[in-house]
Each structure stands twice: as structure tokens, then as C-alpha cells.
Design an enzyme around this catalytic site. Sequence first.
Site, PDB file in Angstrom:
ATOM      1  N   SER A 144     -46.124  33.764 -24.451  1.00 24.28           N
ATOM      2  CA  SER A 144     -45.763  34.676 -23.359  1.00 24.28           C
ATOM      3  C   SER A 144     -46.549  34.257 -22.124  1.00 24.28           C
ATOM      4  O   SER A 144     -47.527  33.504 -22.220  1.00 24.28           O
ATOM      5  CB  SER A 144     -46.140  36.113 -23.752  1.00 24.28           C
ATOM      6  OG  SER A 144     -46.092  36.990 -22.641  1.00 24.28           O
ATOM      7  N   TYR A 157     -51.057  43.188 -27.266  1.00 25.89           N
ATOM      8  CA  TYR A 157     -50.032  42.162 -27.063  1.00 25.89           C
ATOM      9  C   TYR A 157     -50.649  40.920 -26.432  1.00 25.89           C
ATOM     10  O   TYR A 157     -50.419  39.787 -26.891  1.00 25.89           O
ATOM     11  CB  TYR A 157     -48.924  42.716 -26.168  1.00 25.89           C
ATOM     12  CG  TYR A 157     -47.781  41.759 -25.933  1.00 25.89           C
ATOM     13  CD1 TYR A 157     -46.740  41.658 -26.841  1.00 25.89           C
ATOM     14  CD2 TYR A 157     -47.744  40.954 -24.802  1.00 25.89           C
ATOM     15  CE1 TYR A 157     -45.686  40.774 -26.636  1.00 25.89           C
ATOM     16  CE2 TYR A 157     -46.695  40.068 -24.576  1.00 25.89           C
ATOM     17  CZ  TYR A 157     -45.671  39.981 -25.494  1.00 25.89           C
ATOM     18  OH  TYR A 157     -44.631  39.097 -25.277  1.00 25.89           O
TER      19      TYR A 157
END
Length: 253
Positions: A144, A157
Site C-alpha cells: 500500500s 493497517y
Amino acid sequence: MSLFSLEGKIALVTGSGQGIGLALAEGLSEAGAHVVLNGRDKAKLERAREALAGAGRKASVAAFDVTDQKAVEAGIAAIETEIGPIDILINNAGMQKRAPITEFPVEGWHEVINTNLHSVFYVTQAVTKRMVPRKRGKIINIGSVMSELGRATIIPYTASKGAVKMMTRGLAAELGKYNIQANAIGPGYFATEINAALIADEAFSSWVSSRTPAGRWGETKELVGAAIFLSAPASDYVNGHLLMVDGGLTAVV
């Protein structure tokens, strides 16, 4: 072009019932791979398989929970026995939860880490112990922009995706001598089902557009080229790389 052909290859894509995972599976199948769709919802996976088959693509379903190590080992063994040796693994399964760190529930932390990080280890271990004797393979982890950047309220996350980046580099260091390449893709902000609420949030969508040089959210199909490249012979000398597909977001301040 033969450099980008996946003909004769078997590719397992985790979390491929919808969203980014399904888009990647569709792209790899278009490049010639036999894709194995994975997730926990077998009915959803079957619908995706039927759609691919209807387009003349080769696809199978392997429904198992990637956060369960024993289920992973059994699932990978079944794929290799019933379908064939896995040439390409895309670790895509992931999730997101949001809350300030002072309020983040401990069970939420464990859920995010189990899904985004532990699963990558479980599946990669089960697949690579079969790739190593064959001396070939491609591992692609979905990281990400949060593999490189921090953002409030999503600390688990961010921690998981930062770890995925470093796991990718460790895999490259260890497996390169076996002709196995381990790389990662770092998506920016993409319009998917799980981001529906954020897309509908006018203020957040405006921030994404203003923060991203491309001036918009990404479309899942725009991740396919990177996945094909990292799965194909074209990337045989690319190892340990995190390829950002983010409209330029991480390149600018």
C-alpha cells in the site's frame, strides 16, 4: 509478447472474490494464466469463476481461510495435487479498520494483523516450500502507499503494510538463489467496494483528488499491468521491489 505471456502458468490470487483481487485474477487470466480464485465465500468465488469461464478463461476455485495456517497448508496441497504447481502467488487478501489509537480495540488490532500480515506468511511459506525444489516462481505481495506513509486512525493497517514491504525484501534476499522473485505492489486510493463509504464522502474524495497528482481515484484495472509485469518473464531480474501504483501520490509532498 513472450516477455509478458503467462501461458501455461498457474496463479493463485488470495482475496479474489471481488475488488482488486478479482481485477488482478481477470488480468492474469487474460495474459494466459490459469487463475485459482481464493477467499472464504465459495459462492462468490464460483460466480467469479463462471464469469471468467464464460469469457473463455481458465479458472478454478480454492476456498479456504488464509488466516488459518492449517487450512492454508491443506488448501495449497490440494491445489498442487488437483490443479498443478503454483507458478505465481499474489497475496492480496486484506482488510481495514479505523479508530484513534487511544480507542482502537485490541481484537481489531489482531484481526487486521492476522488478515494483512500473518496470512501473507502462512500462504507464502506453504507455496515457496514447493517452489524452492522447482527453482522457479513469482511472489507478489499487495502492499500500500501506507507501506511508506503514515495516516491517523489506521495504525494497525499501516503497521501491517510496512511489515509486508519488509517481508518482501526478506523473501527476495532468501529466495533469489532459487530463481524465485518476490516483489510487491503499492496501490494508492482505488475505487473498490470496501471504499464505497470513503468515495461517497465528498470531503475525503476531494482530498484524495487534490493529494494525488493524477487528480482522481484509481480504477482497479490500472493495477493489472503491474501484476502482469511482476508475474511474467519481463521481471526475472526484478527482486525485492515495491512498485507504487498510486497516481504519483508517494512521489510528491
